[in-house]
Design an enzyme around this catalytic site. Sequence first.
Site, PDB file in Angstrom:
ATOM      1  N   LYS A 134       0.736  -1.219  -0.052  1.00 51.17           N
ATOM      2  CA  LYS A 134       0.074   0.116  -0.004  1.00 51.17           C
ATOM      3  C   LYS A 134       0.998   1.146  -0.115  1.00 51.17           C
ATOM      4  CE  LYS A 134      -3.487   2.581   2.637  1.00 51.17           C
ATOM      5  NZ  LYS A 134      -4.683   2.502   3.713  1.00 51.17           N
ATOM      6  N   HIS A 277     -11.576 -23.515 -38.058  1.00 53.40           N
ATOM      7  CA  HIS A 277     -12.839 -23.267 -37.202  1.00 53.40           C
ATOM      8  C   HIS A 277     -12.962 -24.344 -36.105  1.00 53.40           C
ATOM      9  CE1 HIS A 277     -13.376 -19.618 -39.563  1.00 53.40           C
ATOM     10  NE2 HIS A 277     -13.554 -20.576 -40.832  1.00 53.40           N
TER      11      HIS A 277
END
Length: 526
Positions: A134, A277
Amino acid sequence: MKALISVSDKTGILDLAKALHNLKVELVSTGGTAKLLAEQGLPVTEVAQLTEFPEMLDGRVKTLHPKVHGGLLARRDVPEHMAALKEHGIQTIDLLIVNLYPFEATVAKPGCTLEDAIENIDIGGPAMVRSAAKNWKDVAVLTDASQYATVIAELTAHGQVSEKTRFALSVAAFNRISNYDAAISDYLSSYNLEDGTRTEFPAQSNGRFVKLQDLRYGENPHQTAAFYRDLHPAPGSLVTAVQLQGKELSYNNIADADAAWECVKSFNESACVIVKHANPCGVALGANALESYSKAFQTDPTSAFGGIIALNRIVDAAAAQQISKQFVEVLMAPSYSPEALEIFKAKANVRVLQISLSELKAGGTAFEQGRNAQDIKRVGSGLLIQSADNHELQLADLKVVTKVQPTPAQLQDLLFAWKVAKYVKSNAIVFCANGMTMGVGAGQMSRLDSARIASIKAGHAGLSLQNTVVASDAFFPFRDGLDVVVEAGANCVIQPGGSMRDPEVIAAADERGVAMVFSGVRHFRH
């Protein structure tokens, strides 16, 4: 400058501590690590001396103290913060080196008990890491040994860790805590307290993925996309590929490449799979890469145009010369000869991927490759999660249900056809002969239409379906499906069985004089 070191995994920690000491960094450490450093003659202050409070509760409480978290969280640019530190005699901590109790490794061990798991949940480590991460503008937090060299290099060159590196370390730290907490959640959410067992599907599923790259677009140009890998990817999987040349992979390239690679690595013999595909349009076995490719290409040359090619053997110059005659989007193999790579350089846009494959298992039953344990499909605001379809059919599993018995050669072709059908979209019909696909029908709403399409494609390729074997990924609900494949030329069929009309279909096979075997397993692939 002060560094606090508290590590469970001590890999590289002595070298790091020595380097920090040489840079005049004051060392503070927790009990076990402090003892190790002191034994090496390094001056070190134990955390208990810093906090003026002893470690307690078997080490569960040692760093959860204002003199630790105040030193990590205080903002140097806020006068009130610095004044508070001075008032309470708290010193700033500029470097935090922490790795956590080995929770993941502990629960992965056979026989791990709930008590073992709980004792390996780190509390103080994550708390410190969060505090330092932090406050990244003032504190550098190291959570992995791979980060040590970069930090030492910057401290040596500049006397400080750069803002860019501190931020990157902070992000890595929060990611590590996130993954750690997710592992704990996965374990506890799957644990049954009553009988000590674990369910395959925990009450909460926590996905952990690492981004490999942003993609130009998704399935279509108006969609955005990115490519991620599992936190711990399976060996031999597509995400471990090294791209040797060619354009950037697209979303569709990756999806099709995965289908081709998962199929080809399921074969022990030299094999080639060509995908278009997401469906195999040609699969074949051969003595080498050239032969397997040439046979696979024959199945459907039209669909192979612009396809994805995967081989499970080294691509040599002869194979490369033949492959380079076609338009190929992606080529995958475990290795390439130098001559082959030179040939592909003339096709600069072809994406050439190298993916390591390990040796055959003892007995040559399959490549020793990791596979996904689970398959995941996204639905509206939810997920469908299932165990992956990793079933491997063996010759002994086949049940002959007709009067006509398949020959040994037909049985081998049936196993080949069945393996291919597993990777073809449902409804799947696959005609094969001599270790080569002869016609593939995929993704139709009707099994009859898949059979007819496979026949049409074989005709377009100039292939005869006479005396072929055929695989159906699910049972024939009526005899009409069987009649269509037999009329196309098949004389041996493999299907799961399990229909209420199995007797009718078996009778039809006997009437037509063909062999039929049941696999007892269905391979839907939607």
